[in-house]
Design a protein around this motif. Structure first.
Motif, short mmCIF file in Angstrom:
data_model
loop_
_atom_site.label_atom_id
_atom_site.label_comp_id
_atom_site.label_asym_id
_atom_site.label_seq_id
_atom_site.Cartn_x
_atom_site.Cartn_y
_atom_site.Cartn_z
N GLY A 105 -14.46 -9.20 -33.12
CA GLY A 105 -13.86 -8.52 -34.27
C GLY A 105 -13.45 -7.10 -33.96
N LEU A 106 -13.10 -6.84 -32.71
CA LEU A 106 -12.72 -5.51 -32.25
C LEU A 106 -11.29 -5.53 -31.72
CD1 LEU A 106 -15.95 -4.76 -30.16
CD2 LEU A 106 -15.41 -3.84 -32.41
N THR A 107 -10.77 -4.36 -31.45
CA THR A 107 -9.47 -4.27 -30.76
C THR A 107 -9.75 -4.22 -29.26
OG1 THR A 107 -9.44 -1.86 -30.70
CG2 THR A 107 -8.51 -2.91 -32.68
N PRO A 108 -8.77 -4.55 -28.46
CA PRO A 108 -8.97 -4.45 -27.01
C PRO A 108 -9.35 -3.03 -26.58
CG PRO A 108 -7.02 -5.76 -27.47
CD PRO A 108 -7.49 -5.20 -28.78
N GLN A 109 -8.81 -2.01 -27.26
CA GLN A 109 -9.14 -0.62 -26.93
C GLN A 109 -10.62 -0.35 -27.18
OE1 GLN A 109 -6.59 -1.59 -28.82
NE2 GLN A 109 -4.73 -0.78 -27.88
N GLU A 110 -11.16 -0.90 -28.27
CA GLU A 110 -12.57 -0.70 -28.58
C GLU A 110 -13.47 -1.37 -27.53
OE1 GLU A 110 -12.58 -0.25 -33.44
OE2 GLU A 110 -12.30 -2.26 -32.57
N VAL A 111 -13.05 -2.55 -27.07
CA VAL A 111 -13.83 -3.23 -26.03
C VAL A 111 -13.80 -2.41 -24.75
CG1 VAL A 111 -13.97 -5.30 -24.56
CG2 VAL A 111 -13.49 -5.53 -27.01
N LEU A 112 -12.63 -1.88 -24.39
CA LEU A 112 -12.53 -1.04 -23.19
C LEU A 112 -13.38 0.23 -23.33
CD1 LEU A 112 -8.77 -1.41 -22.26
CD2 LEU A 112 -10.75 -2.30 -21.00
N ALA A 158 -16.31 1.26 -20.86
CA ALA A 158 -16.39 2.56 -20.19
C ALA A 158 -17.70 3.27 -20.50
CB ALA A 158 -15.21 3.44 -20.63
N GLY A 159 -18.25 3.06 -21.68
CA GLY A 159 -19.52 3.68 -22.04
C GLY A 159 -20.70 3.13 -21.26
N ARG A 160 -20.53 1.97 -20.66
CA ARG A 160 -21.63 1.34 -19.91
C ARG A 160 -21.44 1.45 -18.40
NH1 ARG A 160 -21.24 -1.16 -24.72
NH2 ARG A 160 -23.09 -2.07 -25.65
N VAL A 161 -20.49 2.23 -17.97
CA VAL A 161 -20.21 2.38 -16.54
C VAL A 161 -21.40 3.04 -15.84
CG1 VAL A 161 -18.81 3.68 -14.87
CG2 VAL A 161 -17.72 2.43 -16.72
N VAL A 162 -21.72 2.52 -14.67
CA VAL A 162 -22.78 3.07 -13.84
C VAL A 162 -22.17 3.36 -12.48
CG1 VAL A 162 -25.01 2.62 -12.75
CG2 VAL A 162 -24.54 1.73 -15.04
N VAL A 163 -22.38 4.56 -11.98
CA VAL A 163 -21.88 4.93 -10.66
C VAL A 163 -23.09 5.02 -9.74
CG1 VAL A 163 -20.61 6.62 -9.30
CG2 VAL A 163 -19.96 6.20 -11.68
N GLY A 164 -23.08 4.18 -8.70
CA GLY A 164 -24.19 4.16 -7.76
C GLY A 164 -24.15 5.34 -6.82
N VAL A 216 -12.49 11.99 -21.77
CA VAL A 216 -11.47 11.52 -20.84
C VAL A 216 -10.61 10.53 -21.61
CG1 VAL A 216 -11.03 10.24 -18.73
CG2 VAL A 216 -12.96 11.81 -18.84
N ARG A 217 -9.34 10.77 -21.60
CA ARG A 217 -8.41 9.83 -22.24
C ARG A 217 -7.60 9.19 -21.13
NH1 ARG A 217 -7.93 10.53 -27.83
NH2 ARG A 217 -9.09 12.35 -28.52
N ALA A 218 -7.49 7.88 -21.24
CA ALA A 218 -6.76 7.17 -20.19
C ALA A 218 -5.90 6.08 -20.83
CB ALA A 218 -7.73 6.55 -19.20
N GLU A 219 -4.83 5.79 -20.17
CA GLU A 219 -3.99 4.67 -20.56
C GLU A 219 -4.18 3.61 -19.49
OE1 GLU A 219 0.72 3.99 -21.04
OE2 GLU A 219 -0.13 5.73 -22.06
N VAL A 220 -4.59 2.42 -19.91
CA VAL A 220 -4.91 1.36 -18.96
C VAL A 220 -3.90 0.24 -19.09
CG1 VAL A 220 -6.67 -0.31 -18.25
CG2 VAL A 220 -7.36 1.92 -19.13
N TRP A 221 -3.34 -0.16 -17.97
CA TRP A 221 -2.44 -1.31 -17.92
C TRP A 221 -3.21 -2.45 -17.29
CZ3 TRP A 221 2.26 -1.21 -20.18
CH2 TRP A 221 2.75 0.05 -20.55
#
Length: 180
Positions: free
Chosen positions: A149-156, A160-166, A127-132
């Motif tokens: 020592g990361l870019t904001p995109q890497e942090v995002l 996203a990799g740690r998202v949990v959907v209840g 999934v590719r997304a553009e986030v504002w």
């Protein structure tokens, strides 16, 4: 994978000529010469081209018969020079080399096609997304990224990799420290 008319002719003559006596090869040369002349004349004729039962490109057909004629002539000359009573494709070193080359090209094309399909399957799962992000959270995101020592995109991406959907559809992320 697209074969040239020479490739198709070599393959066809190799298959059709197997075990064929020199007299029949000479007949095949003569028949190919007639077909080559006929298709070339049809191509040069000023009127509309009559397609017959099989619709095909007249230029492609003329090219195909010219290639077959050349290949049948080559096989006939090889048989005459070598004194063979019948055509044996495995003893035809030039024909065998061309067949091996075609097989290698086919394998490469199949491997490339398979790799493209695999990349498509993988891309379909992405999934590719553009986030504002508004100014306040954006500053916090840049600060966290800078500390790690990361870019904001890497942090995002880590977020996203740690998202949990209840079970109730609530989306959440456990607290974590962004890292390389």
């Amino acid at each position: 994978m697209i074969w040239s008319s020479e490739d198709v002719a070599r393959d066809a003559v190799r298959r059709q000529g197997e075990g064929m006596p020199v007299v029949r090869v000479a007949e095949a040369v003569a028949q190919a010469a007639v077909r080559e002349r006929a298709t070339a004349e049809e191509l040069r004729s000023p009127g509309p081209v009559e397609r017959g039962l099989v619709a095909s490109d007249p230029e492609e057909l003329a090219e195909m018969w010219a290639a077959r004629h050349a290949e049948w002539r080559r096989v006939h000359a090889l048989m005459a020079a070598s004194g063979w009573a019948a055509y044996e494709p495995e003893r035809d070193s030039a024909g065998s080399a061309w067949a091996a080359e075609r097989a290698a090209r086919r394998e490469q094309a199949l491997a490339a096609h398979s790799a493209r399909l695999e990349r498509r399957r993988e891309a379909a799962d992405e999934v590719r997304a553009e986030v504002w992000v508004s100014a306040g959270p954006g500053r916090l995101l840049r600060q966290a990224a800078s500390r790690a020592g990361l870019t904001p995109q890497e942090v995002l991406a880590q977020l996203a990799g740690r998202v949990v959907v209840g079970e109730d559809g609530v989306v959440s992320v456990e607290p974590f420290m962004p890292s390389r």
